[in-house]
Design a protein around this motif. Sequence first.
Motif, PDB file in Angstrom:
ATOM      1  N   SER A 101       0.807  -1.224   0.000  1.00 56.32           N
ATOM      2  CA  SER A 101       0.000   0.000   0.000  1.00 56.32           C
ATOM      3  C   SER A 101       0.838   1.272   0.000  1.00 56.32           C
ATOM      4  O   SER A 101       0.290   2.360   0.025  1.00 56.32           O
ATOM      5  CB  SER A 101      -0.941  -0.004   1.209  1.00 56.32           C
ATOM      6  N   VAL A 102       2.154   1.137   0.008  1.00 55.00           N
ATOM      7  CA  VAL A 102       2.997   2.344  -0.034  1.00 55.00           C
ATOM      8  C   VAL A 102       3.186   2.762  -1.489  1.00 55.00           C
ATOM      9  O   VAL A 102       4.067   2.285  -2.181  1.00 55.00           O
ATOM     10  CB  VAL A 102       4.369   2.093   0.635  1.00 55.00           C
ATOM     11  N   LYS A 103       2.317   3.646  -1.941  1.00 52.80           N
ATOM     12  CA  LYS A 103       2.341   3.954  -3.371  1.00 52.80           C
ATOM     13  C   LYS A 103       3.572   4.752  -3.773  1.00 52.80           C
ATOM     14  O   LYS A 103       3.906   4.826  -4.953  1.00 52.80           O
ATOM     15  CB  LYS A 103       1.061   4.665  -3.803  1.00 52.80           C
ATOM     16  N   ALA A 104       4.243   5.335  -2.794  1.00 51.66           N
ATOM     17  CA  ALA A 104       5.443   6.107  -3.112  1.00 51.66           C
ATOM     18  C   ALA A 104       6.608   5.203  -3.500  1.00 51.66           C
ATOM     19  O   ALA A 104       7.591   5.658  -4.052  1.00 51.66           O
ATOM     20  CB  ALA A 104       5.842   6.968  -1.914  1.00 51.66           C
ATOM     21  N   ASN A 105       6.491   3.896  -3.186  1.00 54.39           N
ATOM     22  CA  ASN A 105       7.621   3.005  -3.410  1.00 54.39           C
ATOM     23  C   ASN A 105       7.386   2.089  -4.604  1.00 54.39           C
ATOM     24  O   ASN A 105       6.493   1.238  -4.594  1.00 54.39           O
ATOM     25  CB  ASN A 105       7.868   2.173  -2.147  1.00 54.39           C
ATOM     26  N   ALA A 106       8.214   2.269  -5.631  1.00 50.19           N
ATOM     27  CA  ALA A 106       8.029   1.538  -6.888  1.00 50.19           C
ATOM     28  C   ALA A 106       8.150   0.025  -6.714  1.00 50.19           C
ATOM     29  O   ALA A 106       7.499  -0.744  -7.413  1.00 50.19           O
ATOM     30  CB  ALA A 106       9.062   2.016  -7.904  1.00 50.19           C
ATOM     31  N   PHE A 107       8.953  -0.398  -5.775  1.00 53.40           N
ATOM     32  CA  PHE A 107       9.225  -1.822  -5.616  1.00 53.40           C
ATOM     33  C   PHE A 107       8.154  -2.509  -4.758  1.00 53.40           C
ATOM     34  O   PHE A 107       7.911  -3.699  -4.894  1.00 53.40           O
ATOM     35  CB  PHE A 107      10.609  -1.981  -4.973  1.00 53.40           C
ATOM     36  N   TRP A 108       7.543  -1.767  -3.874  1.00 52.42           N
ATOM     37  CA  TRP A 108       6.555  -2.351  -2.959  1.00 52.42           C
ATOM     38  C   TRP A 108       5.144  -2.278  -3.506  1.00 52.42           C
ATOM     39  O   TRP A 108       4.322  -3.153  -3.246  1.00 52.42           O
ATOM     40  CB  TRP A 108       6.582  -1.629  -1.603  1.00 52.42           C
ATOM     41  N   SER A 109       4.866  -1.185  -4.212  1.00 48.81           N
ATOM     42  CA  SER A 109       3.493  -0.859  -4.551  1.00 48.81           C
ATOM     43  C   SER A 109       2.960  -1.765  -5.647  1.00 48.81           C
ATOM     44  O   SER A 109       2.919  -1.402  -6.799  1.00 48.81           O
ATOM     45  CB  SER A 109       3.434   0.601  -4.992  1.00 48.81           C
ATOM     46  N   VAL A 137      12.176  -5.684   1.923  1.00 44.70           N
ATOM     47  CA  VAL A 137      12.259  -4.602   2.909  1.00 44.70           C
ATOM     48  C   VAL A 137      13.478  -3.717   2.660  1.00 44.70           C
ATOM     49  O   VAL A 137      13.361  -2.497   2.552  1.00 44.70           O
ATOM     50  CB  VAL A 137      12.301  -5.179   4.344  1.00 44.70           C
ATOM     51  N   ILE A 138      14.636  -4.324   2.559  1.00 45.69           N
ATOM     52  CA  ILE A 138      15.860  -3.537   2.367  1.00 45.69           C
ATOM     53  C   ILE A 138      15.963  -3.050   0.918  1.00 45.69           C
ATOM     54  O   ILE A 138      16.210  -1.875   0.658  1.00 45.69           O
ATOM     55  CB  ILE A 138      17.111  -4.355   2.754  1.00 45.69           C
ATOM     56  N   GLY A 139      15.702  -3.974  -0.026  1.00 44.48           N
ATOM     57  CA  GLY A 139      15.774  -3.593  -1.440  1.00 44.48           C
ATOM     58  C   GLY A 139      14.875  -2.413  -1.756  1.00 44.48           C
ATOM     59  O   GLY A 139      15.248  -1.515  -2.506  1.00 44.48           O
ATOM     60  N   THR A 177       6.484  -8.687 -14.887  1.00 42.46           N
ATOM     61  CA  THR A 177       5.472  -7.685 -15.221  1.00 42.46           C
ATOM     62  C   THR A 177       6.072  -6.287 -15.180  1.00 42.46           C
ATOM     63  O   THR A 177       5.885  -5.487 -16.093  1.00 42.46           O
ATOM     64  CB  THR A 177       4.303  -7.770 -14.216  1.00 42.46           C
ATOM     65  N   LEU A 178       6.823  -6.003 -14.097  1.00 47.01           N
ATOM     66  CA  LEU A 178       7.437  -4.683 -13.955  1.00 47.01           C
ATOM     67  C   LEU A 178       8.371  -4.402 -15.122  1.00 47.01           C
ATOM     68  O   LEU A 178       8.367  -3.312 -15.698  1.00 47.01           O
ATOM     69  CB  LEU A 178       8.236  -4.622 -12.652  1.00 47.01           C
ATOM     70  N   SER A 179       9.169  -5.411 -15.449  1.00 47.79           N
ATOM     71  CA  SER A 179      10.167  -5.211 -16.487  1.00 47.79           C
ATOM     72  C   SER A 179       9.510  -5.079 -17.850  1.00 47.79           C
ATOM     73  O   SER A 179       9.907  -4.268 -18.681  1.00 47.79           O
ATOM     74  CB  SER A 179      11.167  -6.369 -16.442  1.00 47.79           C
TER      75      SER A 179
END
Lengths: 159, 394, 266
Positions: B182-190, B332-334, B254-256
């Motif tokens: 739900s952290v939309k600011a983070n490209a890797f999490w969102s 988390v770290i990435g 998908t991201l790539s």
Amino acid sequence: MEHTKHIWRAAILLVTVLVVLVVGRHFVIPKSFGEMGYYRYDALFEYMGKEMRHGSPNACADCHDEIAAAKASGKHAPVKCEVCHDTLATHVKDGEKYADMRINRSYELCAYCHQKLVGRPALVAQVDLLEHLELSPGQPIPAEACVQCHDAGMIHHPE
Amino acid sequence: MHGQSMNFLFPNDVHIMWSLMIVLYPYITGLVAGAFIVGSLYHVFGRTELKPVSRLAMVASLSFLLVATLPLLAHLGHPERALNIVITPHFTSAMSAFGLIYAMYLALVVLEIWLIFRKEIVELAQRSTGPARAILKVVSLGVYDISEKAREVDHRVVKVLAALGIPAACILHGYVGFMFGSVKANAFWSTPLMPIIFLFSAVTSGIAMIIVLYETLTVVGGRKISGDCLQSLAGYLWLFATLTVTLEILEIVTLSYAQDEEWLVVGPLIKDKIAFSFIGIQMVFGSLIPFIMLAIIVTMKRYLTAGMRNVMTFVAASILLIQVFAMRWNVVIGGQIFSKSGIGFRENYVPELGSREGVAAALLIFIIPFVIMSVFNHFLPLAVEDGDTPAESH
Amino acid sequence: MCERKEGNGYGRRDFLRMAATGAGGMALVMFGGGQALVSANTVKSTASDQLGPGGYDPTKHHYIYLVDVDKCIGCGSCVRACERENQVPRHFFRTWIERYQVSRSGEVFVDSPNGGHDGFQPSDTGADITKAFFVPKLCNHCENTPCVQLCPVGASFVSPDGLVLVDEKRCIGCSYCVQACPYGSRFIHPEKHVASKCTLCYHRLVRGETTACVQNCPTGARQLGDRKALHDRVSEIIATSKVHVLKPELHTEPQCQYLGLSREVR
């Protein structure tokens, strides 16, 4: 139902714990929480109560009216006193002077605005510091290089 | 200078805010949820071959649940205010659900374990004297009825609780994934896939932990490992590990493929910054190797001796435990290695050894559940002997 | 203001009805209606009567901020003023300045040494720089802000006058909001261990003064406005000029808007 006594006891225990928690929670919610939204409204008033460090824009003129008047018609008119000096709070307390105001004579202070930079709009006069002082790269710039020629009089008064 | 300027971080973005403890937290809750699912396979779905681990799974789930809050407390800037999260939970935040979900889950697991072990608790109470007797009387809630009929009631309630526990376990871990998703600011999490990936890898880690614990406990206790049980666990582990890794790969593909702005940071992140822990540990060592080993165990069991199978399952499960930890680490770290400027990377994060959020503290927290389990085992044995019937479901 | 709960929140009767349904209802209240529970029991009719110094009424203002990129000379006066006014810890920033240098071939060089606190030095990018500019940044005080949405304890909030603030006495220091801010405006205060950020110098606003950064900007690149004031200059500029916000695709509805923003700005 037979043989379910322990289940009922467990259920009652669980409900009791739940009720205690739900009711108990009410006593620890802070006073102004929820008054204007999901937060402690008093927090807003704590922010309001903070002391100002910078004075009003014209506060300096209360005592230094001559310098203020001269500066107002000079090139540095848009630059507030506290930009180059320090905050009013370091100088005045309860309307009385309690410490000397800082006078910053370093060339770095002038360079903040007047060092020539790619991308710096031509709103301010700009010089390449080294070129202007006829120094070669690597040579140290004297600490008070600028004010040796451009003294406080020129800075505060119309040229 | 040239390359330096291109690597731009927002000035406040130079710190890794969520450290080793926040890696440990989803790892531990994953073990809680996964172990519970193993228990439910027996209690709800009647996988009788899993009977030997049915008690172990529930107690492991509880033991990890009891320490699940510790990494968070070690991380918080103000641990003394931790209860604010239940006093004024702000329900638009995924994190605020923690108190409720945790309490609900704790009640469920404690109740279920109590019912499973009630016979032993009562017997122990009747044997004991002095203060121990009084304590055990309270634990048994003063009811010493362990007749056949009472046990029958226990079994039925356990089945209902275990059934309720499945959605609870899914919510528990789905919410942990959603916290990141739900952290939309983070490209890797969102990504909406995040809760699902967390959930499946939780089940994977839970099954793997039960396999490791079961084999260790059985060998140390000088008993015989149940072939059916282990074979079945290996099968489930294979299934869930495959699903987990498929989802993990799908997310990156998908991201790539979309070539969105996110890929500008996520691409270099996984290809360079976390290449070792992501490609090396999580994908190749952690996924490919156990996948092959488990495939052999599942499809070629007639060619394997019991000893070989036991060892291979143990090794595959251990590697998968590392895989899931690596996955938590990489998420988390990435997710914090790049700045929200989208064009800058931080220094790689190396956890400190001795600080409050350091390696030593993390290890200490991770050891506690095993201590709890062995203490529990001392009073109420976790091993299930054949013929003994712990809350049999049918 | 939708924050006002007297009219549209859950009433006490609603709460009782929910509670009366027994333990299930209780769980529901706890789970789904936590907010309602609080507002139902703590709302006072005098809530909005509370005023600040000099009779300041938070409901009568709504602050907006305007940055004119073309006027920023990158002197860093704002960053230093902010630090002095708000005792911002070293190497953390409530406001900062970024320098963008774009080459003819489209390479973008961005830097913000110490947030622009110590000004900028000439930098040799080795490229043919065809445009360059300074961009002041600060909390955008978003109307639809992810940082408040994600705060688990209700410590981050949007004030009636449109500011995003942190209740330093309730913040647990989980840093979820720091993760959630797409602009990097928040940080964990190294001594207070709570989330810290731009307050738009709220203590100055309530006394009728402007923010330290706006007051100390020598070129007027930074301006503060009040959407609820009559004939507000900044509102007028925003209404009539081509303005932009940072990361509009995230729909955070920033209250800080930019004149002359270029697409390279992150």
